[in-house]
Design a protein around this motif. Structure first.
Motif, short mmCIF file in Angstrom:
data_model
loop_
_atom_site.label_atom_id
_atom_site.label_comp_id
_atom_site.label_asym_id
_atom_site.label_seq_id
_atom_site.Cartn_x
_atom_site.Cartn_y
_atom_site.Cartn_z
N GLY A 35 67.57 29.47 30.54
CA GLY A 35 68.31 30.46 29.94
C GLY A 35 69.90 29.80 30.10
N TYR A 36 70.82 30.54 29.71
CA TYR A 36 72.14 30.09 29.50
C TYR A 36 72.87 30.92 30.55
CZ TYR A 36 70.55 29.07 24.92
OH TYR A 36 69.51 28.57 24.05
N LYS A 37 74.17 30.29 31.11
CA LYS A 37 75.02 30.76 32.13
C LYS A 37 76.06 31.77 31.33
CE LYS A 37 73.93 27.68 35.78
NZ LYS A 37 74.60 26.87 36.85
N GLY A 38 75.77 32.27 30.34
CA GLY A 38 76.74 33.02 29.45
C GLY A 38 76.81 32.52 28.11
N PRO A 39 77.72 33.24 27.08
CA PRO A 39 77.84 32.68 25.82
C PRO A 39 78.96 31.35 25.94
CG PRO A 39 79.13 34.56 26.28
CD PRO A 39 78.45 34.27 27.58
N PRO A 40 79.21 30.75 24.65
CA PRO A 40 79.92 29.76 24.53
C PRO A 40 81.31 30.06 25.10
CG PRO A 40 78.95 30.20 22.38
CD PRO A 40 78.61 31.23 23.34
N ASP A 41 81.99 29.00 25.83
CA ASP A 41 83.35 29.31 26.38
C ASP A 41 84.33 29.05 25.12
OD1 ASP A 41 83.71 26.62 26.22
OD2 ASP A 41 83.72 26.48 28.39
N ALA A 79 64.15 22.25 24.43
CA ALA A 79 64.29 22.07 22.89
C ALA A 79 64.79 23.33 22.29
CB ALA A 79 62.99 21.58 22.19
N ALA A 80 63.96 24.39 22.64
CA ALA A 80 64.17 25.74 22.13
C ALA A 80 65.72 26.32 22.51
CB ALA A 80 62.99 26.87 22.81
N LEU A 81 65.82 26.10 23.84
CA LEU A 81 67.49 26.46 24.37
C LEU A 81 68.45 25.80 23.35
CD1 LEU A 81 66.85 26.41 28.31
CD2 LEU A 81 67.05 28.50 27.04
N VAL A 82 68.12 24.51 23.01
CA VAL A 82 69.01 23.77 22.29
C VAL A 82 69.18 24.02 21.04
CG1 VAL A 82 69.37 21.34 21.16
CG2 VAL A 82 69.04 21.51 23.72
N GLU A 137 76.02 26.27 29.23
CA GLU A 137 75.32 25.61 30.34
C GLU A 137 74.01 26.14 29.99
OE1 GLU A 137 75.17 24.54 34.98
OE2 GLU A 137 77.07 25.35 33.92
N ILE A 138 72.98 25.27 30.33
CA ILE A 138 71.40 25.73 30.48
C ILE A 138 71.10 25.64 31.75
CG2 ILE A 138 70.94 25.23 27.96
CD1 ILE A 138 69.37 22.73 28.98
N GLY A 139 70.02 26.38 32.13
CA GLY A 139 69.33 25.94 33.48
C GLY A 139 67.97 26.61 33.07
N TYR A 140 66.77 26.29 33.86
CA TYR A 140 65.32 26.24 33.60
C TYR A 140 64.79 26.03 34.88
CZ TYR A 140 66.03 21.30 33.04
OH TYR A 140 66.39 20.17 33.25
N ILE A 193 76.27 21.42 24.84
CA ILE A 193 75.33 22.16 25.82
C ILE A 193 75.28 21.36 27.09
CG2 ILE A 193 73.00 22.83 26.36
CD1 ILE A 193 72.89 22.85 23.22
N THR A 194 75.62 21.66 28.32
CA THR A 194 75.57 20.99 29.44
C THR A 194 74.43 21.60 30.31
OG1 THR A 194 77.11 22.40 30.72
CG2 THR A 194 78.24 20.76 29.60
N ALA A 195 73.96 20.72 31.24
CA ALA A 195 72.99 21.14 32.34
C ALA A 195 73.32 20.59 33.64
CB ALA A 195 71.37 20.84 31.93
N GLU A 196 73.00 20.95 34.61
CA GLU A 196 73.20 20.27 36.02
C GLU A 196 71.95 20.42 36.87
OE1 GLU A 196 77.81 21.43 37.31
OE2 GLU A 196 76.28 22.68 38.16
N THR A 197 71.56 19.20 37.40
CA THR A 197 70.64 19.16 38.30
C THR A 197 70.69 18.28 39.40
OG1 THR A 197 67.97 18.65 37.71
CG2 THR A 197 69.39 17.21 36.88
#
Length: 170
Positions: A81-87, A113-116, A93-96, A128-132
């Motif tokens: 999912g996301y950490k909230g709506p667009p700023d 791909a579905a999140l994007v 930001e996505i996480g999974y 769209i960002t992601a941290e890992t």
């Protein structure tokens, strides 16, 4: 492999709090081989539950259960999912997280791909960002496969060194 996302609801999170079986009954899907996936602690679920209680309209911009067809049955395999709506700048930001037994089956690629797709369907989203964690090479490879580019690293006090990744709207 058919993969779909089911937005968290307070009722689903409450069912998950009771048991994996209760959650799967609520979602009408088969149980995974184990539950929960990594990074799905009580504090995380409580944060999502509180966000949904405060504003149910945020549901599309929060967490989702990942359901995939495994051996002919729709099966719960993870969360995303996301950490909230667009700023204000148009960033989300996505996480999974996928149950380890379902790694290396293409589920992660379909899920990201579905999140994007879902994020870029909203014209406000520009990035769209992601941290890992830098040690999660498979996750970093998954993001690269899905078009994300490395944009640096940062150190988090609890999670250690994180790789930052981003995907810009075309």
């Amino acid at each position: 492999m058919q993969t779909r996302l089911i937005a968290f609801s307070v009722a689903a999170l409450d069912a998950e709090e009771r048991s994996a079986d209760a959650l799967c009954v609520h979602l009408e899907v088969a149980q995974p081989v184990s539950w929960p996936p990594p990074f799905n602690e009580d504090a995380v679920r409580n944060w999502f539950r509180n966000q949904l209680r405060a504003d149910p309209a945020l549901a599309p911009w929060l967490g989702h259960y990942v359901v995939c067809t495994i051996d002919g049955s729709e099966t719960l395999v993870g969360t995303a999912g996301y950490k909230g709506p667009p700023d204000a700048s148009g960033m989300v930001e996505i996480g999974y997280s996928i149950v380890p037994a379902y790694h290396r089956m293409g589920i992660g690629t379909a899920m990201v791909a579905a999140l994007v797709r879902q994020a870029f369907a909203d014209v406000r989203v520009k990035r769209i960002t992601a941290e890992t964690p830098v040690t999660f090479t498979a996750s970093r490879g998954l993001l690269e496969k899905c078009g994300f580019a490395s944009v640096g690293n940062r150190v988090h006090p609890e999670d250690g060194e994180l790789a930052l990744n981003a995907l810009e709207r075309a």
